[in-house]
Structure formats: C-alpha cells, structure tokens
Design a protein around this motif. Structure first.
Motif, short mmCIF file in Angstrom:
data_model
loop_
_atom_site.label_atom_id
_atom_site.label_comp_id
_atom_site.label_asym_id
_atom_site.label_seq_id
_atom_site.Cartn_x
_atom_site.Cartn_y
_atom_site.Cartn_z
N TYR A 354 0.63 -1.03 -0.07
CA TYR A 354 -0.03 -0.01 -0.13
C TYR A 354 0.85 1.25 -0.03
O TYR A 354 1.68 1.35 0.53
CB TYR A 354 -0.77 -0.05 1.23
CG TYR A 354 -2.02 -0.69 1.09
CD1 TYR A 354 -3.40 -0.13 0.93
CD2 TYR A 354 -2.23 -2.14 0.76
CE1 TYR A 354 -4.46 -0.92 0.79
CE2 TYR A 354 -3.42 -2.70 0.50
CZ TYR A 354 -4.62 -2.19 0.46
OH TYR A 354 -5.73 -2.75 0.38
N GLU A 378 -7.44 0.35 5.00
CA GLU A 378 -6.89 1.88 4.99
C GLU A 378 -8.24 2.72 5.39
O GLU A 378 -8.04 3.63 6.09
CB GLU A 378 -6.14 2.27 3.79
CG GLU A 378 -7.16 2.94 2.74
CD GLU A 378 -7.68 1.83 1.89
OE1 GLU A 378 -8.56 2.12 0.90
OE2 GLU A 378 -7.44 0.58 2.14
N TYR A 384 -3.63 3.73 7.05
CA TYR A 384 -2.64 3.31 6.01
C TYR A 384 -1.37 2.83 7.07
O TYR A 384 -1.06 3.31 8.16
CB TYR A 384 -2.07 4.19 5.09
CG TYR A 384 -2.83 4.42 3.94
CD1 TYR A 384 -2.57 3.74 2.63
CD2 TYR A 384 -3.78 5.62 3.71
CE1 TYR A 384 -3.45 3.87 1.63
CE2 TYR A 384 -4.73 5.71 2.68
CZ TYR A 384 -4.49 4.82 1.67
OH TYR A 384 -5.10 5.17 0.57
N PHE A 402 0.49 1.80 12.05
CA PHE A 402 -0.33 2.22 11.22
C PHE A 402 -0.48 3.58 11.63
O PHE A 402 -0.26 4.21 12.92
CB PHE A 402 -1.56 1.37 11.32
CG PHE A 402 -1.38 0.17 10.61
CD1 PHE A 402 -1.82 -0.19 9.36
CD2 PHE A 402 -0.82 -1.02 11.32
CE1 PHE A 402 -1.85 -1.40 8.61
CE2 PHE A 402 -0.93 -2.16 10.63
CZ PHE A 402 -1.16 -2.35 9.46
#
Length: 575
Positions: A354, A378, A384, A402
C-alpha cells in the motif's frame, strides 16, 4: 485520422509444414543460446497463460483505475510471445507512413538504418513433375511485373499457411516494381532501409526492420508483416504489425515487439498513450514467469497470476523484498487507485503493498494483513501502514505501525498437532469411554481436548448414552507470557471449524461457531463441538483479540489463538 491498411490475420502453420519446421528449428537455437535465469528467449517458449488465476491477496472494495505512483527504475533486456492486432489498434494510427522520402523521414524521426545485405533470391527453375518447392523466405529472383499465369513464384513455391495465391502474386509484382525503380534511380517512392518479405506485400523499414530481422523475420514468432509502417497517434512513434503481434518504435526507447498477454494488458492501459508509455525492452524470461519493461511501469506475468503492471514507489518497495523471488511472489492485481483517489495498492501472491503520498509504500502480509483486512483496510480506524512489520515484544511475535497511533501485533496462532512441524493431526479413537489430550508448546498456551460418549458401537460400553454426532470438548488457556502483555484488557475470542482438505468452513448442521467476549486474559475458554464425521480431518481455529494503550501515542490491537488439526476414527478402524 486516416485509416491504416487492415492486417491479414492468419493462423499459425500446421505441424509438418515447411515454415513450421523452420520456426521450430529457429526456436531451438534461440532456447539453447538463451540459457536460464533472467535471460532473453524466443517468446514462443512462453507457456499460454492459464485462465485459472488464484484469488489475489485481500484488497479494498471498489478499487479505481490503474495509475503509477512514481517514475519506476528501468528494467533489463527481453524477448516475446504472440497475438494478432485488433482492428481498434490499427484504426488509431495518425496515418500510414508508407514509403516516405528520405528528407521527410529525417524530419519525422522515422527509424531508418542501413539495410543488411539481401539474402540470396529464389531460383526460377520449374519444379520437377509439377511439384512445388518448400517455402524459402528469400527475395524473389526475376519477379514478374504483371500477372503471368503459370509463371508466378506462387506456381512453383509453397505458400505459408493462411496466405493466398492472389496475395503472393500481388507481392511479387510489387517486388518487381520496386526493383525496377531501384535500377532506374526512381528512389522517391522507395523508403530507405525497407524490405519486402514475400508473400506479404508490406514493407518493413528502419529500426523496426532491424529488430524483426534480429528475431528471425518471417521465421520468428511474429511470422509475416500484415500492415505498412504506421504512425502512432502521438505523431512521433511508429509501429508495424505482423501475424502474431506488432513491433513498436520511438526515438527514446528503440524498437520492441509487444505480444500476447503483454500486448493485451498494454492495450487495456491505453497503449503508448497510457501511463505505461512505450516498451523499453522485449520480454525477459524470469524464474516461473516473464516481464516487459515500459517507460512508466513494468508488466509481470506468470501462469498462476496473469499479467499485471507494477510501477513507481510500489515497484521500488517490491524490489526491496526480492522481486518475484522474494517474500511476496508475483503480482496478482494491477495497481489500483484506492477510495479517496490518493492511495495506491498492488496485490501479490503473499501479501500487498500500500502507498499514499503521506505514508509511503509498505508491505502488509500474514496475520497482520488478516486483522487489517477484517477491520476495513485503510478506511478502518487504523488507516494506512506507516512502516514494515518488525519483531514484537515476545519471541515469535510481530507488529506493524499504522496511522491514527495504532499498532497491530500478532502474538501467534499456536498450532497443536502430533508432530513438531504442525503438519500432522491428533487422532481420537471413537469407541473408548474417553480420550484426553493435554498439550503445551513452548509457552504457546495450554489446550485440553476430550472425546466423550463416543458411540454408536454397542460393544464400547452399553451403560453410556448413544452418541452418533461424535462430540469433542476443548478448553484453552492463553500463554502466560501473552497474558502478561494483555494485562487488564478485555479479551474477545471466536472459534470456527474447517474441513482440512478444502479449508472451507464446516457449516454442516448443526454447524459450529464459538463467540465469547469481554473475558480476562487468564480465563479458560471452553466449548463442545459436535457433528463430526468419522475419518474426516478437521481444523478447529480460535482467535482472541484485545485493544490496550501501550503509551499516550500508541494503541495496540493484539491477537493470539490456537489451531488444532484432528480426526476421529471408529475404534475398530483406527490407524
């Protein structure tokens, strides 16, 4: 935009035809020369992609169209496979660039080079007893400028399959006109560095001709030309089509064939006008697949995953993992635009990458990916990823940071089985009063199981109630070391039963779903699972989760659990 000359789409020669034999011989030489590893090889050595592609790594819902995150690094050299051009690709030409003048070619950057020496021309001797000689692929000796019945080259030489006598005669008469113009100095109509390949009437010119000849010309996987040289819609690039695909040229990238699955995927992304741009290499043979590099990204293909472009920062991150031979394997999706239009992702065989402009590109895989996926990727509270996975606070554990101050930690799904690798299974013999196992693996927790009232066998024990659903009790305690990490946080545990052979959830009535929430870390989670089929292998899996504040800046979402592989046999038929 002018319409380009339509191609003649002809099938490959049948087995045993002269052209087919020459092609096979040419490929054999190419394969011997190419060797193994990331080397170039003739495209026809590439297997036809399977239509059965395994499910890609988890990805968010409603992905958008594909674009590249950043400019990718260049790839290595290449080779190719095979497809015929579509009419839509031919019709998008700016105009055919058939036989321009030398000065016009220089102004438009047409790829011209000095032609090599011509191959010896064919003999004009009549074949014995009316038989035709095999196709030679050489220039025509003393071609006829007009149609002369019984005296044309097609009357004495076999044609490649799919080509007609009318086409061959037309090509021969064109050869005669071009030779006459060359002899009389009428060069204005003849493009420099061009070549005809009978029985096709279309000339192949310049750098495209050089690439075509280097691959084996009409005896290569491309077979014979089906169009004149065409100007691409950008007005700068050129291309020529052949029976099994085109060769594209630009001043910056040179001439390269693009065929088969690479041609199809490139077309989906808008050809040279899309984000992929022009091809920079031929196909490159990899371990288990192939690649072709373009100015904007690289398309990777394997028979299990299909063809998918990987570019920019995602491609750079993939390179750090070891490309297709690393931890992620081959790509299983194109680069997808994520909801909100900012982020991008590619799925791979064993994980995902990602990227967003605020966080960069990071790998998510394994059980941390499972946890993140269940929450909503996400778009969940985690956002993300902001780093790669690292070792957790306990041996064998892993964690990943994250957005939104969250860290997802995996403390392991502990596998209980009858061998150290966890590949076996517990075997319970139905027909005994009780069978009990207690197991603990390196501080992974304690699992206790008990098969009760086992049976439908009268000889077992008539005093016990008859049980035909073969129940099993289980009890599980989280490892003490993990309990110390959890502390006072509440734990939620869920368990399901799966068929080991297929991995599918066992929904056979009455089914089995265990859900126990808000329990302390030292709780003994327990249940009874029924409805077993004798001799069937099962997986009982339980996952326990919790959320705790590690610091004012970090909140941990942790998970642990167990997996038991087992089978219940008839007492008289146990192994």
């Amino acid at each position: 935009m002018a319409n380009a000359t339509q191609s003649v789409v002809s099938p490959r020669p049948k087995r045993g035809s002269p052209l087919k034999s020459l092609i096979v011989a040419s490929l054999a030489v190419g394969m011997i020369a190419s060797g193994g590893g990331a080397a170039t090889a003739q495209p026809t050595t590439s297997p036809t992609p399977s239509t059965s592609t395994p499910a890609p790594a988890p990805e968010p819902a409603a992905p958008g169209s594909s674009t590249s995150t950043t400019t990718p690094p260049s790839a290595s050299s290449s080779t190719t496979q095979a497809t015929a051009p579509s009419s839509s690709e031919l019709e998008r030409s700016a105009a055919p660039s058939e036989a321009p003048s030398p000065s016009a070619q220089a102004e438009s950057s047409t790829p011209t080079t000095t032609p090599p020496e011509s191959a010896p021309s064919t003999t004009s001797a009549a074949p014995a007893a009316g038989k035709k000689i095999p196709y030679t692929g050489k220039p025509t000796e003393n071609p006829n400028e007009t149609l002369v019945p019984g005296k044309m080259r097609s009357d004495r030489e076999e044609l490649p399959e799919g080509w007609t006598k009318e086409q061959a005669d037309k090509a021969e008469m064109k050869e005669a006109r071009l030779q006459k113009e060359a002899r009389t100095g009428l060069q204005a109509r003849v493009a420099p560095g061009c070549q005809l390949y009978w029985p096709s009437e279309f000339e192949v010119c310049g750098a495209i001709r050089d690439k075509y000849n280097s691959l084996g010309a009409q005896f290569s996987f491309l077979l014979l030309p089906t169009t004149p040289e065409l100007i691409n819609p950008d007005g700068f690039g050129r291309r020529s089509h052949f029976q099994n695909g085109p060769i594209y040229w630009s001043a910056a990238t040179g001439a390269h064939p693009v065929v088969n699955v690479f041609h199809q995927k490139w077309g989906e992304k808008g050809w040279e006008g899309g984000f992929l741009g022009y091809p920079k290499t031929d196909e490159v043979v990899l371990n288990g697949g192939r690649l072709q590099d373009f100015t904007g990204a690289t398309i990777y293909w394997s028979p299990l995953t299909g063809a998918h472009p990987v570019g920019g920062a995602i491609r750079d991150k993939w390179a750090q993992t070891g490309w297709e031979g690393g931890t992620l394997g081959y790509p299983t999706t194109d680069e997808n635009v994520l909801p909100g239009g900012q982020g991008r992702m590619n799925g791979f065989q064993r994980g995902v990458i990602y990227w967003s402009p605020n966080t960069g590109a990071w790998v998510v895989q394994g059980r941390i990916l499972d946890i993140w996926a269940e929450a909503g990727y996400e778009t969940s509270i985690y956002g993300y990823p902001t780093g790669d996975q690292t070792a957790g606070s306990l041996p064998g554990s892993a964690k990943q940071a994250f957005q939104n101050k969250y860290t997802i930690s995996d403390y392991g799904l502990k596998k209980f089985a009858d061998d150290p690798q966890g590949n076996g299974e517990y075997v319970y013999a139905n027909g005994l009063k009780e069978k009990e196992y207690t197991d603990s693996v390196a501080d992974n927790g304690i699992l206790w199981t008990n098969v009760i009232y086992p049976g439908d066998l009268p000889a077992a024990d008539p005093s016990l109630p008859d049980r035909t659903d073969h129940p099993m009790d289980w009890k599980y305690n989280i490892a003490a070391s993990v309990q110390s990490v959890i502390g006072n946080a509440a734990v939620d545990c869920r368990a399901n039963r799966y068929f080991r052979a297929t991995g599918q959830k066992d929904n056979t009535p009455p089914g089995y779903n265990y859900d126990d929430r808000n329990k302390p870390a030292n709780y003994s989670f327990h249940s009874r699972t029924t409805g077993h089929q004798l001799g069937t292998s099962y997986i009982l899996q339980m996952r326990c989760t919790w959320t705790r504040d590690v610091s004012p800046q970090v909140r941990e979402r942790g998970e642990t659990g167990f997996e038991l592989r087992y089978k219940i046999y008839d007492f008289n038929q146990q192994p």
